[in-house]
Design an enzyme around this catalytic site. Structure first.
Site, PDB file in Angstrom:
ATOM      1  N   ASP A 175      46.505  30.047  31.462  1.00  0.00           N
ATOM      2  CA  ASP A 175      46.200  31.241  30.674  1.00  0.00           C
ATOM      3  C   ASP A 175      47.127  32.385  31.084  1.00  0.00           C
ATOM      4  O   ASP A 175      48.068  32.186  31.847  1.00  0.00           O
ATOM      5  CB  ASP A 175      44.720  31.623  30.819  1.00  0.00           C
ATOM      6  CG  ASP A 175      44.315  31.921  32.258  1.00  0.00           C
ATOM      7  OD1 ASP A 175      45.202  32.200  33.106  1.00  0.00           O
ATOM      8  OD2 ASP A 175      43.109  31.893  32.538  1.00  0.00           O
ATOM      9  N   GLN A 176      46.865  33.586  30.606  1.00  0.00           N
ATOM     10  CA  GLN A 176      47.708  34.738  30.912  1.00  0.00           C
ATOM     11  C   GLN A 176      47.718  35.093  32.392  1.00  0.00           C
ATOM     12  O   GLN A 176      48.629  35.750  32.864  1.00  0.00           O
ATOM     13  CB  GLN A 176      47.265  35.959  30.103  1.00  0.00           C
ATOM     14  CG  GLN A 176      47.677  35.888  28.658  1.00  0.00           C
ATOM     15  CD  GLN A 176      47.339  37.175  27.927  1.00  0.00           C
ATOM     16  OE1 GLN A 176      46.324  37.794  28.184  1.00  0.00           O
ATOM     17  NE2 GLN A 176      48.223  37.578  27.028  1.00  0.00           N
TER      18      GLN A 176
END
Length: 138
Positions: free
Chosen positions: A16-17
């Site tokens: 994810d980020q």
């Protein structure tokens, strides 16, 4: 108790980020672990499906302990936690490269007829698998 072990390289698309493995990807890795366990025991999930039987998840539990990151290798350990001829509970532990526990989980499955979705007794439909599960369970 038989424990199947499967290594998975963490791909960039699975993060994810924050740069850590997105939580839902662990579900996919658990499936990889189940498939490896079934293969270790001498069977193939696709053979069950070809006979018109599916094995849906009816319950799942995951406890996240430490993150895994892109470029690391996860090690998925899978075993049969409980089995009674109808319902199977698989146990999982996924470790990071330092052998630290990343997740601890379980999934509960039953077998159903593909057409009607009615539950079937695994021990009667697949006596060879039943014997292997009895031998391999915790």
């Amino acid at each position: 108790m038989h424990v199947s072990k499967k290594e998975i390289e963490v791909r960039y698309a699975e993060t994810d980020q924050m740069g850590i493995v997105y939580h839902a990807n662990y579900l996919v890795w658990m499936e990889v672990g189940r498939t490896a366990l079934i293969k270790d025991l001498g069977f193939l999930y696709k053979d069950m499906e070809e006979r018109g039987v599916l094995s849906p998840v009816v319950d799942i539990s995951i406890s996240y302990k430490k993150p895994l990151r892109y470029g690391e290798t996860a090690e998925v350990h899978t075993w049969i936690e409980e089995y009674n001829g109808f319902k199977t509970i698989y146990g999982y532990r996924i470790y990071n490269p330092d052998q630290e526990l990343a997740i601890e989980a379980s999934s509960t499955h039953i077998c159903v007829d593909k057409q009607s979705f009615k539950p079937i007794q695994f021990r009667k439909a697949f006596p060879d698998w039943h014997a292997a599960y009895e031998k391999a369970k915790k």
